[in-house]
Design an enzyme around this catalytic site. Structure first.
Site, PDB file in Angstrom:
ATOM      1  N   SER A  67      26.122  -5.331  -8.957  1.00  0.00           N
ATOM      2  CA  SER A  67      24.935  -4.652  -8.419  1.00  0.00           C
ATOM      3  C   SER A  67      25.067  -3.981  -7.068  1.00  0.00           C
ATOM      4  O   SER A  67      24.144  -3.300  -6.636  1.00  0.00           O
ATOM      5  CB  SER A  67      23.755  -5.627  -8.376  1.00  0.00           C
ATOM      6  OG  SER A  67      23.406  -5.970  -9.696  1.00  0.00           O
ATOM      7  N   LYS A  83      16.652  -4.054   0.138  1.00  0.00           N
ATOM      8  CA  LYS A  83      16.366  -4.173  -1.300  1.00  0.00           C
ATOM      9  C   LYS A  83      15.179  -5.111  -1.461  1.00  0.00           C
ATOM     10  O   LYS A  83      15.079  -6.140  -0.768  1.00  0.00           O
ATOM     11  CB  LYS A  83      17.609  -4.746  -1.974  1.00  0.00           C
ATOM     12  CG  LYS A  83      17.532  -4.938  -3.483  1.00  0.00           C
ATOM     13  CD  LYS A  83      18.905  -5.409  -3.992  1.00  0.00           C
ATOM     14  CE  LYS A  83      18.919  -5.574  -5.498  1.00  0.00           C
ATOM     15  NZ  LYS A  83      20.247  -5.962  -5.997  1.00  0.00           N
ATOM     16  N   SER A 134      21.985  -3.254  -9.874  1.00  0.00           N
ATOM     17  CA  SER A 134      20.550  -3.286  -9.674  1.00  0.00           C
ATOM     18  C   SER A 134      20.108  -2.716  -8.324  1.00  0.00           C
ATOM     19  O   SER A 134      18.913  -2.458  -8.129  1.00  0.00           O
ATOM     20  CB  SER A 134      20.043  -4.721  -9.789  1.00  0.00           C
ATOM     21  OG  SER A 134      20.652  -5.535  -8.822  1.00  0.00           O
TER      22      SER A 134
END
Lengths: 94, 493
Positions: B178, B79, B154
């Site tokens: 997330s 990420k 997210s």
């Protein structure tokens, strides 16, 4: 909880973000929505309850007070937006 | 050779048996990413050259007849919130558009030390502020099961990458949903660690008292394997626990005899999609068959979790994002005439709407005159939430419920809705506020509003440091069900 335009302008000055007039109006509405949403929290009885800021139970984790050698100074200076002789260059403060 | 959707163990076998080289493995996934990324927008930056160099090192080791570790040569995605030395890291924000970190996050070093191969950096909600990946300054990512829908957030880019078979696993982070929510929406497995189990050093900060770097993968066994690599004390993160990391994988159970599971009734909220509710009850039945003792429990403070989060998170964000000031790194406004201009204009130009919203909410909540009513009050209710969970874990060993009350909605649903995330993550947030570990694993499909069948995720919450328990429950479930082996047709051919 309704925020005034003055409230929003004051907040934007505190957090150093220069909002446009349109943004002030937009965020005035949106921030008020969030503050309304959280107002229900006042219902919870927290008499005598101590706040908790982190859940690990750790406090004051120290290391030995021994100086260490910097390892990545060059790489850090490399990404300064503006620099001169290994010094960070910014607008004058005075 | 079809290498997508194979487990870490299966890929490891292939490497050891020389059926595939680490170079071929990396090239396979790199090619697949190039083929599909324009559809999914999962990756923002590729690290191909580095990946092939690292793969060559592993291949040399294999050629010398040396033994390789379980993760050696295994490709993964990171990420774009994890600082990766020499590889652009943006936090999906314009303010870090050209930022190249001078160091690696501790968790990235863990992966490097284990010999895993980073393919690239994945898309996320800007600074992890969101639950749909739509607040990214680089466009949303798309759900591989139905590309008109969100992958969740997210960690949406990481979730889309794993669900589309573009990487065997991906690094992700969770603060309030997330990891679990995108795992649920994309039909894959996600592990959110106990807060303090995994180092946050080098992970761009959002809510320092909550941020938990974890993993998205294809099975609970893979989560256990990567958890052993990710977890541990770090002298550079003074909120990590000096606790030994158990051999999660070796200890995995396949039956749940004697394990007490609690089903919190407040988690079956009004408005939960019927398809989701049905799948959760079916999953619970499956756990009963595996020997678990299932009882209903009550967590009356559940509905206040999101409210606490809506104050605490922006407050900590306002602090953590103060460093993006155009001075030492990141975007500096070219129009700035004086110092105040540098601050105010760089931040105005560099931050997206949601980041601004959260910074301002936090600034307000922490400002003089309001601190007591908002932040202090929220942290008191937070202690009550922590206590409530601690009490329930006296009665049960794990909690089981839905990860998300709905399947993936269409892209565009979250737009300009300042409450979207808080509502989407209401089943994840309470556990997060208490720093508890949790998993989301696939447990079937449910109908979206237009009838499209989309993945449903089962959430398993454990007590603090209870990683082994939640891995046990998830792993046992995956021995008698195969929901985690279902993949979207478009990307599995």
């Amino acid at each position: 909880m309704q925020l005034s335009k003055e409230d929003v302008k004051k907040i934007s000055s505190l957090c150093r973000i220069r909002l446009s007039e349109a943004e002030v109006e937009k965020f005035q509405k949106e921030l008020s929505t969030v503050l309304d949403y959280v107002s229900e929290l006042q219902q919870v009885d927290t008499e005598g309850v101590e706040e908790i800021s982190q859940v690990t139970g750790l406090s004051n984790v120290y290391r030995e007070d021994e100086p260490q050698q910097p390892k990545i100074s060059d790489e850090i200076i490399e990404i300064f937006p503006e620099s001169q002789d290994r010094l960070l260059k910014i607008k004058s403060i005075l | 050779m079809e290498l997508s959707y194979l487990s870490i163990s299966e890929l490891h076998e292939k490497l050891v048996k020389k059926e595939v080289s680490a170079k071929e493995l990396a090239e396979y996934f790199i090619a697949k990413i190039h083929k599909h990324n324009s559809t999914l927008n999962a990756f923002l930056t590729m690290s191909e050259e580095q990946a092939l160099q690292e793969a060559a090192v592993v291949d040399a080791k294999i050629a010398e007849g040396k033994e390789i570790g379980i993760l050696e040569g295994i490709p993964y995605a990171a990420k774009d919130l994890f600082c990766t030395k020499g590889v652009r890291t943006t936090a999906s924000s314009k303010i870090l558009e050209n930022y190249i970190p001078p160091y690696d996050a501790t968790t990235v070093i863990n992966n490097k030390t284990a010999g895993a191969i980073m393919l690239g950096k994945t898309n996320l909600d800007e600074f992890a502020h969101g639950s749909s990946t739509e607040t990214s300054a680089y466009g949303p990512s798309h759900n591989p099961w139905d590309t008109s829908r969100i992958p969740g957030g997210s960690s949406g880019g990481s979730a889309a990458a794993v669900a589309a078979g573009l990487a065997p696993y991906a690094l992700a982070t969770e603060t309030g949903g997330s990891i679990r929510q995108p795992a649920s929406l994309c039909g894959i497995c996600g592990w959110k660690p106990t807060y303090g189990r995994v180092s946050r050093y080098g992970v761009i900060a959002m809510t320092s008292s909550n941020d938990s770097p974890g993993i998205l993968g294809l099975s609970v066994k893979d989560l256990a394997i990567t958890a052993e690599m990710m977890a541990g004390y770090d002298s550079k993160d003074s909120t990590t626990a000096n606790k030994e990391v158990p051999e999660y994988t070796k200890n995995l159970r396949t039956d749940l005899k004697g394990l007490r599971i609690g089903v919190p009734k407040e988690y079956f909220i009004e408005g939960m999609e019927p398809g989701v509710e049905k799948r959760i009850y079916e999953a619970i039945e499956e756990l009963r068959k595996l020997g678990a003792e299932v009882t209903e429990v009550s967590l009356p403070l559940t509905k206040y979790g999101s409210l606490v989060y809506a104050i605490v998170t922006p407050s900590e964000i306002s602090s953590n994002l103060a460093r993006f000031d155009g001075i030492r790194y990141g975007h500096r406004s070219p129009e700035a005439k004086d110092l105040l201009d540098i601050y105010e204009m760089s931040r105005e130009e560099g931050f997206g709407d949601e980041a601004k919203r959260r910074i301002m909410t936090g600034t307000y909540a922490l400002s003089a005159g309001y601190y007591d009513a908002y932040y202090l009050k929220a942290q008191k209710v937070r202690r009550l939430l922590v206590n409530e969970f601690a009490n329930v874990f006296n009665e049960v060993d794990a909690l089981v419920c839905a990860s998300s009350p709905n399947v993936a909605p269409k892209i565009g649903t979250a737009k300009d809705n300042p409450l979207f995330g808080y509502i989407a993550d209401q089943l994840n947030i309470p556990g997060s506020m208490a720093g508890l570990p949790a998993l989301s694993i696939p447990c079937g499909f449910g109908a979206a509003d237009d009838g499209t069948q989309m993945p449903v995720g089962l959430q398993i919450i454990g007590p603090q440091w209870g990683e082994q328990t939640i891995f046990d429950v998830g792993h046992a479930y995956q021995q008698s069900t195969d929901w985690h082996k279902k993949f979207p047709k478009q990307f599995s051919e």
